[in-house]
Design an enzyme around this catalytic site. Structure first.
Site, short mmCIF file in Angstrom:
data_model
loop_
_atom_site.label_atom_id
_atom_site.label_comp_id
_atom_site.label_asym_id
_atom_site.label_seq_id
_atom_site.Cartn_x
_atom_site.Cartn_y
_atom_site.Cartn_z
N ASP A 1 -1.00 1.11 -4.30
CA ASP A 1 -2.01 0.17 -4.80
C ASP A 1 -3.32 0.87 -5.15
OD1 ASP A 1 -2.57 0.66 -2.08
OD2 ASP A 1 -3.59 -1.26 -1.85
N SER B 1 0.81 -1.21 0.00
CA SER B 1 0.00 0.00 0.00
C SER B 1 0.85 1.27 0.00
CB SER B 1 -0.95 -0.05 1.19
OG SER B 1 -1.94 0.92 1.10
MG MG Z 1 -3.21 1.59 -0.25
#
Ligand code: MG
Length: 430
Positions: free
Chosen positions: A225, A88
């Site tokens: 992401d 992330s």
């Molecule tokens: Mg993320």
């Protein structure tokens, strides 16, 4: 092993292909689709995860580089499980695994089941499963287009700079171009990162300059992401995270009245925006898994956390930075300059403090008993008290030996008063 969102750590130390192989094997109770962000360590990890799935006897669907929300979309489209190889917004040396089913991250109960199976070792199917490759991007783009006013966007043709720096690069610039935007892509290569992953002010200085230099209407940034979306206005100023969330809440409540879910860290601006626009404000523990679960339970119209992670009713049940990007384009087209829209909100005084303790649970228990402030008490994740013109949150850190105090109030005097009372209660307990 599992944190707030799947498994995460340093690649080669905490997160290895061996771990990906074994955990994917334990997770594979059905077919599994696998996607990854642009981290180069994602290549060996995704292949290892694929091997874990195939060896279990289930089929594996390779999605290649795609944002997290597209893996969630694939689990709905194919009725399969999903694994995203990503860390992330964490730095490039990190990587991790997120697990999905039915359009959302798996529950704490399923995480437990995966751990138990993982503890028993690899399970081999009678025959290996089959591997196939799918491109879910076109179908996903259609879903997003159905959720915005495509005609309006095609008519207004806004100019947008898109700073993806990760998996968003395979979708967002193309989607916005198809919608009719003039798109300038920045950091849209699909190997590694060009800037740190977290879309904060410091890391978005290129985007800010590019928006000004191109005379763009605004800028959009994702994390690695692309479940997050951050917005820079036409002057190159990053919107305050709470204000950005409030703008989206206004839009979603104008579409349909209902519950809006946010976590216990959300601000007065967010709460007041929900109430002013005829919605019901519901708080959950911090983390998109909780927001998503509560959305399902209460049939909410929207869920969002100030980090720029928004879950939309018409989309998937994980935060979707790509859908958010399209929604801000729509917002600009219908309401105009984002600086003016954001300028309507007044941010309040805030206090953030931390206190060391050797026993978080014990300290929290004492604080629950002694912290007396007027207002509505929430105890799902630490203790939050919402009073007239203020809120106070006392919450144990998930990873460090500290208790955090967060408070927000309409005036400095009120903030000093309520934060002071909380500080007193915490100091006696730690
Ligand atoms: Mg993320």
């Amino acid at each position: 092993m599992f944190g707030t969102s799947g498994i995460r750590g340093i690649y080669g130390k905490d997160i290895t292909p061996e771990l990906a192989l074994k955990v994917a094997n334990a997770f594979a109770e059905s077919d599994v689709s696998i996607g990854r962000d642009t981290r180069e360590s994602g290549v060996p990890l995704a292949f290892a995860a694929m091997s874990g799935v195939l060896s279990s006897g289930n089929n594996g669907i390779g999605l290649g580089i795609v944002p997290t929300p597209l893996v969630a979309f694939a689990t709905m489209k194919f009725g399969c499980g999903g694994i995203v190889v990503t860390a992330s917004h964490n730095p490039a040396e990190y990587n991790g695994l997120k697990f999905m089913r039915k359009g959302r991250e798996i529950s704490r109960a399923e995480e437990k089941r995966v751990l138990e199976r993982h503890g028993k070792g690899m399970e081999y199917g009678a025959e290996p499963g089959e591997r196939r490759v799918e491109n879910v991007i076109p179908d996903y783009m259609e879903l997003v287009k159905k959720n915005v006013d495509a005609k309006l966007i095609a008519k207004k043709k806004p100019k947008v700079v898109v700073d993806c720096n990760g998996a968003g690069a395979v979708v967002t610039p193309y989607l916005l171009r198809e919608l009719g935007c003039g798109v300038v892509s920045l950091n849209c290569e699909t190997r590694g990162f060009n800037r740190p992953s977290e879309p904060n002010k410091e890391n978005l200085s290129w985007l800010s300059s590019a928006v000004r230099a191109c005379g763009a209407d605004f800028g959009i940034a994702h994390d690695g992401d692309a479940d997050r979306c951050a917005i820079v206005d036409e002057r190159g100023e990053l919107l305050n995270a709470d204000v950005q969330l409030a703008l989206m809440i206004e839009e979603e409540l104008a579409r349909k009245k209902g519950n809006v879910i946010s976590s216990v860290e959300s601000s007065l601006i967010v709460k007041e925006t929900v109430e002013r626009n005829g919605g019901e404000f519901v708080l959950t523990p911090v983390g998109s898994v909780h927001v998503s679960e509560e959305m399902e339970k209460s049939g909410a119209v929207f869920g969002g956390e100030p980090a720029g992670e928004y879950i939309f009713r018409g989309g998937v049940l994980v935060p979707d930075g790509v859908m958010a990007a399209a929604k801000y384009v729509e917002l600009y087209c219908s309401k105009g300059k984002l600086s003016a829209l954001a300028g309507r909100f007044k941010t309040n005084e805030m206090a953030r403090e931390k206190f060391r303790t050797s026993d978080r649970a014990n300290a929290m228990e004492k604080i629950m008993g002694t912290l007396k402030l007027e207002g509505k008490r929430e105890t799902g994740d630490g203790i939050r008290i919402d009073g007239e013109g203020y809120w106070v949150l006392v919450r144990p850190s998930g990873t460090e030996s500290i208790i955090r105090l967060t408070a927000e109030a309409k005036t400095k005097e009120l903030l000093d008063k309520v934060a002071g009372k909380a500080r007193e209660a915490i100091k006696k307990a730690v």
